[in-house]
Structures are given as C-alpha cells and as structure tokens.
Design an enzyme around this catalytic site. Sequence first.
Site, PDB file in Angstrom:
ATOM      1  CD  GLN A 110       8.023  -3.224   6.905  1.00 27.01           C
ATOM      2  OE1 GLN A 110       7.675  -2.066   6.779  1.00 27.01           O
ATOM      3  NE2 GLN A 110       7.651  -4.165   6.075  1.00 27.01           N
ATOM      4  NE  ARG A 128      11.828  -5.307  24.374  1.00 28.32           N
ATOM      5  CZ  ARG A 128      11.339  -5.216  25.619  1.00 28.32           C
ATOM      6  NH1 ARG A 128      10.060  -4.921  25.802  1.00 28.32           N
ATOM      7  NH2 ARG A 128      12.123  -5.388  26.649  1.00 28.32           N
ATOM      8  CB  ILE A 129      14.203  -4.923  17.044  1.00 26.38           C
ATOM      9  CG1 ILE A 129      14.992  -3.625  16.789  1.00 26.38           C
ATOM     10  CG2 ILE A 129      13.840  -5.606  15.726  1.00 26.38           C
ATOM     11  CD1 ILE A 129      14.212  -2.521  16.081  1.00 26.38           C
ATOM     12  CG  LEU A 130       8.032  -5.245  18.533  1.00 25.37           C
ATOM     13  CD1 LEU A 130       6.667  -4.816  18.006  1.00 25.37           C
ATOM     14  CD2 LEU A 130       7.981  -5.453  20.050  1.00 25.37           C
ATOM     15  N   GLY A 135       0.835  -1.204   0.000  1.00 29.22           N
ATOM     16  CA  GLY A 135       0.000   0.000   0.000  1.00 29.22           C
ATOM     17  C   GLY A 135       0.865   1.246   0.000  1.00 29.22           C
ATOM     18  CG  PHE A 136       4.412   1.134  -0.501  1.00 36.97           C
ATOM     19  CD1 PHE A 136       5.219   0.556   0.462  1.00 36.97           C
ATOM     20  CD2 PHE A 136       4.242   0.461  -1.703  1.00 36.97           C
ATOM     21  CE1 PHE A 136       5.857  -0.654   0.238  1.00 36.97           C
ATOM     22  CE2 PHE A 136       4.873  -0.754  -1.933  1.00 36.97           C
ATOM     23  CZ  PHE A 136       5.683  -1.308  -0.961  1.00 36.97           C
ATOM     24  CD  GLU A 181       5.962   5.987   7.111  1.00 36.66           C
ATOM     25  OE1 GLU A 181       6.188   7.018   7.767  1.00 36.66           O
ATOM     26  OE2 GLU A 181       4.934   5.820   6.448  1.00 36.66           O
TER      27      GLU A 181
END
Lengths: 316, 738
Positions: free
Chosen positions: B631, B621-623, B247-248, B698
Amino acid sequence: MKSFTYERAKTPAQAAAAVAKQQGAKFLAGGTNLLDLMKLEIETPTHLVDVQDLKLDRIERTDEGGLRIGALVTNTALAADATVRRDYGVLTRAIVAGASGQLRNKATTAGNLLQRTRCPYFYDTNQPCNKRKPGTGCAAIGGFSRQLAVIGSSDHCIATYPSDMAVAMRLLDATVETVKADGKTRSIAMADFHRLPGDTPERDNELERGELITAVTLPRPIGGTHLYHKVRDRASYAFALVSVAAVIQKDGSGRAAFGGVAARPWRVEAAEAAMTQGARAVASGVFAGAKPTEENQFKILLAERTLASVMAQAKG
Amino acid sequence: MKFETPATQNPIDQMKVIGRATDRIDGPLKTTGMAPYAYERHDVASGQAYGYIVGAAIAKGRITTMDTSRAKAAPGVLTVLSTLDHDKPLPLGMMNIAHLYGGAEIAHYHQAIAFVVAETFEQARAAASLIQTEYARDKGRFDLAAAAPSAPYEPSGSGADAKDIERVGDFAAAYAAAPVTIDQRYTTPGESHAMMEPFATIAGWESEKLTIWTSNQMIAWNKGSLAKALSLKPENIRVDSPYIGGGFGGKLFLRADAVLAALGAKACGRPVKVAMQRPLMINNATHRPATIQRIQLGATKDGKLTAIHHSSTSSNLPDGKPETAIAQTKMLYAAPNREYWLKLAVTDLPEGNAMRAPGEAPGLMVLEMAMDELAEKLGMDPVELRVVNDTQVDPGDPSRPFSQRHLVECLRTGAEKFGWSRRHAKPAQVREGKWLIGMGMAVGFRDSPNTKSAARIRLEKTGRLTVETDMTDIGTGTYTIMAQTAAEMMGVPIDHVKVILGDSDFPVSAGSGGQWGANNATSGLYAACVKLREQVAQQLGFNAADAIFADGKVSAGNRSVPLADAARSGPLTGEDGIDYGDIVKKNQLSTFAGHFVEVAVDAYTGETRIRRMLAVCDAGRILNPKSARSQVIGAMVMGAGAAMMEELAVDKRFGYFVNHDLASYEVPVHADIPHQEVIFLDYPDDKSSPMKAKGIGELGLCGVGAAIANAIYNATGVRVRDYPITLDKHLEKLPAIA
Ligand SMILES: Cc1cc2nc3c(=O)[nH]c(=O)nc-3n(C[C@H](O)[C@H](O)[C@H](O)COP(=O)(O)OP(=O)(O)OC[C@H]3O[C@@H](n4cnc5c(N)ncnc54)[C@H](O)[C@@H]3O)c2cc1C
Ligand code: SF4
C-alpha cells in the site's frame, strides 16, 4: 468501428493494385497504429489489404555498401540487427527509445514511418481537426499544444510527427522505396517523404493512393559516434517532447536531426556546419523561423540543451 | 460491539497470524487470471449482451435532437437508449454531484447520453457511431484561475457555527511581528484516478429483482444509490463486487456503467455487460480538483511557528464540494495564531470528488513545500523545523490529545536510515557527471477514520471458517487481513479460513475508502469472532472468558476439544459489528509519516529521475507488513506521479480534460520508480479499535509529492510552485552547463 473487408496480398504489386482499386482501402502491417485508430473511428477503412505475406522482411547489403531494410522488418529485428548496431547505431537507439518491447515486436518499418500524429485533438472525434476531417478547423491552435510543433506548422495544423525511428533515418539520409499499382517503382528521399501541413494537413506524406512501401535503404555507413536522446515527461513509454539524433565525428563535426518539433523529422543540413561551435550555434540555425505556441516554446531551448548533452556525451 | 474504552489485552495481541508478513490469499488467483473482474463474469448470467456508452460531445448546453434510428437498424442491435427517453435526470445517488443519465441538459463533457446494446461489442460500437445528436451549446465556465478571484467562501462548520474564515489568535498581527516569514502561492492540477480496471458492470433482472456484478468500493452506498436512481426498493437490488481492479476513490459512488447496464438489461430482457470505454473515463466521472493555495508562515528565529495562514480555492459543478486542502494544516503544526479558509468557484468541468487522500494529498504537497522554504529562510534543517513544531494535541482543541503521535520518531528514524546528514543545505551543490543531485523530505499526515463495520463468521462442520461481509478488496489485501483476523481469533491456520467479500447480501461493512477499510473491517470481524467464540464455548461446555482458542482446539484447564466438534450438529454463526463511542472523538486518531527522497536532475534537459525513496510510517499495529508495504509503495508511486507528471489538461474553450486516455494522461512507469523502502514503527494503538490498528492506504501518498519537490529544489536551486514539476518549469533557470 465500421465493418470492413479483408484480404491478404501475395505480391507487392498485387497489394498496391488492391488498395488503388478500392476507395477507402488501406494496407495493414503490424496493425499497432491502424487498428487503434480504427477502434476510435479516426481511420475508417472499408477494406484492408494485409501485407504480411509479401516477404519484405529481410535486411540486405546494397551494392553501394549500404543497407536495404524490407518494409516488413519489425522494429525489434531492425534494432537488434548486428550490422545496424555496428554501423547505424543511432537507428537502434532511436527504435528502442520508442513504444514498448511488445509493440516493437509487431511494429514494422513501413508502418512506423506511416504512424499518425499523437495530437490529442486528432484523437477526439468530437473536436475539429483538419488532419482528421479536412476543413473542420484545428482545435489545437489556441488549445492544449504543449506537445505540438514549434516549426514548420501552418494555420491549419500544428501537429507533430511522432516516430523516433524516422528521426534516425532522416539523419542517415535514408531513402524510401515504393511500388505503385501499375508496378512502377520510385525512390523518395526521407527528407522529402513527410509533408509539412500547409493547407492540406490530412496528407502526412508524399505517397499516392495504393503506393506501397517496399523498403527503406540506408547509404554507406558514415562512422562517428551515434546517439539518440529522447526527452519526455516520464522515463519511458511516452512520445518525445523533443528528441535529438546525432552522429558526431572525432573532430566535433557531424549531423543532428530533431524529433517532436515538427510534422516531420527536423533537420537543417546548413546549420550542421556549426556543429564544432556548439549546440547554440546549431540550434539557432535549425530553429530559425520557429513559431512555437506559448505552451511549447520551451521545446526550442530544450532541443538546444539536449543537443548540448549529446555533444558532451560524444566527447566522452 | 461498542468500542468505548481503550482496548485491553485480547486474542489479537497473540500476533501468531496478525502482524506476520503474509502473502495475499487472492494473489495466485490474480496472477493466473483466475480472479474474475466484473466484465469477465461470464458465468453469472447467461445470454449476456454488450453495451456501449455514448458521451456528450459538448461540455455545457442541451441536446436539441437525437436520431437513433440508424443505430437501431444496425446489425445485431438489441436496444438503443437515449437520455431523451427521460424528461429529467434520474435521481442523484449518494454523494454524486453530476447526474449520471437522463434529460436533455448537458452539465459536463462526455456525460452519458445514449447506450447501445447489441449481440457483440463490435456491433454495439459500430451502431453507436450512427447516432446523430445536435446540441445547443451554452457558454460554460472552465477556468479555475479566472473564477477564483470572485469565488465565495466555503464556510467551515455548519449552522450557527459556520465560519467563512477559521481563526485562532490574531494571525495578521503575529505574521507582521514575526522575524522570519514566507508568503507564497502554489497550484496543484486536477488529477485522475487512472485505475487499470474501468468502470464495469453486468446487470441482470429476474422479474423485479436486479443484480449487478460490478466494480465498486462501497457496496452499501452503491446499492442505496442505484435504488434511488432507478426508483427501486433497495431489497430488490443485489450488488456483487468481489474483485476490483483499482479505484482510488473513483469507484466510491454509483457510476453510469451500473445505471445503463440495468436500464439496458431491462429494455432488452437480457443481462447486459458494459465497461466504460477508456477515453470516456476521465471526463464522464470524477477527478481530484485543481487547487490554488496560499501559505503564509511566521516563525521565531529558532523556528517556532507563530503564525499560519493556509487558504485554498478549488472549483466544482454547482452544489459540488471543495477540495479540503487545508485539513491537515489544522492538525499538523500548532501556532498560537492561525487562519484558514476555503473558497469554492463554480465551473462546468467534470465533477470534482474524492481521490486517494482527498484534501491531504494536494494540501501537503503545498504545506510541506512551504515548510521547506521556511527552513531554508531560517537556516534550519527541515527535519528540525518539523520536530520543533510537533504537537501532541489537536491544535484546534488542545483538550483532545492525539491517541498516539510518533511523528518525531518517524523523522529521526528516517533521517538516520536515509543518510540525511549528507544533504547539503545549500541547493545545487552536488553534481555527478551531468546529474544534479538533491535530497528532500516532508511530513505525511492523514486521519484514521473510525466507522461502523459488520461481518459474519461461520464455523462449518469441517472445522473450517467462512467469513462473509460486504467489505471490498480493491487490490489492497483485504481478503488476507480478514483471514488473518479470523485465524487469530479462532486459533486456526489461515488456510482454514475462506473469505467472501463484496456481496450486498452480507453484513454491511465500512467499505474501502479514506483509509478506513482495514482497521474497521477487521474490527467488525473481530466482534463477529467474539460472538462465535461464545457460541463455541457454550456448545462445548466452556466458559467463554476462560477458553483458549489455539491450534484448532478449544482448551481450558486441562480439557481440550477440537474446534470442529462445536459444529458437529450444524454450523455455528457469529454475526456482529463494531461501533464506536466517544473515545474516537475525545482522541484524535491520525497516522504519520516521514518521507525522504533523493533525486537526480539532468543538468542539460531538466529531466528528473528519482533515485531513492524512504517512508517511515506510524500507523498503529501493522496487520500484514507485506500488504501494508505494498500500500505504501503504491501510494509513493502515485505521489511521484503527482509531483512530476500527472495533470489533467483543461481546454478552457471547449471545457474538458483533453488528455483523457492513458497515453496522454501520464502516470509513472516502472522506469520512473527506483528503490523504495518502507519502515513501520508498528505501535499498537489501544484507542483506535480492538485491532489496535489504523489506516495505511493513503498515508503513503501524503507528503511524498512535497518530498520529491523539495529534493528537486535541493538539486537545482529552482523552486517550482506549480505542480507537476515538469522539466519546462525549471529548464530556463537551471545552473549553466559547462
Ligand atoms: C502505446 C504505444 C506507444 C508507442 N510509442 C511510440 C514511441 O514512443 N515512438 C514511436 O516512434 N512510436 C511509438 N508507437 C507507434 C509505433 O511505433 C507504431 O504503431 C508502429 O511503428 C506502426 O507499425 P505497424 O506495422 O504496426 O503499422 P500499422 O498500424 O499496420 O500501419 C500503420 C500505417 O501504415 C500503413 N502501412 C503499413 N505498411 C505499409 C506499407 N508497406 N506500405 C504503405 N503503407 C503501409 C498502414 O496502412 C497504416 O496507415 C507507439 C504505439 C503505441 C500503440
Ligand atoms: S494540430 Fe493538426 S492534428 Fe491537431 S487538431 Fe490541429 S489539425 Fe488536427
């Protein structure tokens, strides 16, 4: 897409006759160009004559020591052919610089030669375009012309012809062989095959209605180093801004043909005498009389520099 | 749950599931074609008919006549809708600027003017070409550069606070006094989202109730907008969008496919499906607006910024919004004297609106090129220039600290890992055969917005968990981080969690956009899990505060009970959401990156090839390091497109984007993208949410374009300030070839 009828021809003469007899009929080979254009209603044939059963899918030696490439040989098969790779390397390099593996598997030699322009206005049926709809005008003149022709264009059309394969064939002095509806055959030199737009840009080439391409022949191999350099805005899967096909001999002499600059592969034999003097000397002859737009004038310098790159590469 | 004070120790901190590189749970479905996208949901309603959209052939004016009679009579046609069936446009949906359908006025090219529904797609398409439309053309405004000089300011702030020009200190005096300055004009072109999946919807009615199976990033917005457009009660609409093929930002808002499918289905009494034809996608919908920007920087000899001017002009349809290309500049570097403004011209090109990192993407492409230019003028290393000008507080309001800002660490780490010290400060010095080699860097910056988000989680009798929320997965990995969150909170393996997304009957989430999805949606689910834990504890006779949820059991002291036991007499449901107090206003929540790029430029042809890319990211925190990395590298690809090839070509006479398909709007292909590396600093941010995470979707795009541009300059010595940097823009000035 308009509805259409469909048949599969059994012999070349039959195919030619079938297309000649019906206004609005067209040959169908791999379909990778024609079907796209039909979906967009740029081409609206009423009848399709499928040529896939014509057994024109062989690559054979000619008596003169050249090569005869059947009209239905796929781009993949042609590029991979051992003789082509050895003796006509520029052709392999040009083909694999085009489209994608999947498309080349379907695309045929004749279909590739007859692919239509990628001018963006040709693709939008809301816009005037003399090539798509004669007499409506040319939206590209004064519009977005970055991709379009710098030479050989007219006030009626400034489109380029997009084939990579054909640039190499032009370089190799190929000949197009055809059969007409009445069974008569003829040979057309590649140099004469594609037309400049003049005031009839709707006619891309010299074929008559119903005239079927049966083969493309190449003369005897000419040796030398075979190179094809295609320059575009991304690394792959795009049409050329400019491409250069060249065969360069040890002494620096050779030939060069250019893609992405005109309505046909662009080669000026007279300018090739200057090959040993460097790219600038050749390019000034090749592009004498060029009429670029403001947006695409860079192509002339680009063509020269690309040729310089190819020449340097040939030197090794 | 209200988030008002910094998060303390909580079950997420166990990091048994969260923080682990986890394969996407929807991955096998997608790679085997089993995840049905909107157009492929053949089973949701029987008797689906096919729609085909007709776009306006002019950019500005009105329709004088439309003859649909031949189309109506064509084989297989069920109904033909005309925009003239409505005397005025349907009401605007949320955030839309251009009307989607209705009335005779044409506001932009390819505006939807008719809709054909037939038994087959081919019949609908064939009939569409039989519609005869006559127009009265108006003279439109299609040229940003021509409109820019007379464009009005777009004030910042609102009401009495509204200001044309935002000022801190005295820019003019400080700039005049600065020993080292740069002053340049830059442009960025319009860009298209160019996502793989087109806008697509199946619509079906059951009496007054409408369901759309569609592809949309923001379910609640879409539902509300559709209700407005069709004058329906929201409760009579259901929106379902479980899988989205990209979608962006292009799918944030209601689009014509949904409106027309609903109208078509109503008219023919059957479900109708439609996918917008690719050639219509670019001009029918939204795009990232082009900008003309100016940057002036003044600095001391040791590189301290003393004066910053950043201004940007973009254009849009009447009532549209500007591209906020100056947003990051207000936050990134402090200087005692600053001035910013936006101007907004009116043009009649298609609607400009959000595209991934709206504002920051084109803003950083320019700001970070200007910083590179300043570094060169100062004779200073570009990394050091950024380090010297780092700030730990919001320069616009120094009482607001950044919750965390490890930008300097991003840059130092990146410089070391990338081998930045091998870069030649002087451009055009490194040759490898025909290739000119260069390195460039830039800072990435993007806010991490906090926004409400709700979810519900059910403990089934089997001991398995089901998560339900209208949150969307736009290919980002949402399914997986939601499952990880539930598994961590409830102490079960991830494959015991089923996640159902994208259904408007479920609790309203943050949705996907603005890199706010992951942190907020998982926090909403966290809140729901806390509720469920309380119920489980109560059911099993534990004190919720003491109970430990682990290994499928609930334990306290020496007592341990299987989790499933809590649902023995029926499923238990926890439903809640996260809502934020002042904490996220008192602190500035942002994400940071250092981008490093090496390029090779063909000395003959000017073709650029990226050789290496590295992003070092500071985003809480990187989930899930695996999907987070995806991403970032995906965004880096988008940044490569923006830097090197993407540009909507404007026909200033006919008023439309000429390259409106994927053959002519070029985005990077595999061959354009080399080795990409991503490093996460991974500092949990307790002021961001109970998850201590932030956005990442982003950030990867922000700054990467400038890093590429700076690398190209370092390779060639030719500075190109008009994006994209295609070969024609530097060809003539490249170093002489031997
Ligand atoms: C996405 C994409 C990217 C591409 N990129 C490139 C590229 O980079 N470089 C490049 O060179 N090409 C490129 N192409 C074009 C591709 O090479 C052509 O589509 C292909 O070669 C056409 O061959 P075909 O057999 O499929 O022709 P068809 O589509 O079947 O036919 C094309 C035309 O030839 C006529 N025809 C076919 N056979 C005969 C015959 N024997 N006698 C007379 N007329 C005949 C048909 O009537 C039709 O008008 C690309 C195509 C696509 C779709
Ligand atoms: S250049 Fe040729 S193909 Fe393009 S719009 Fe003009 S006439 Fe048509």
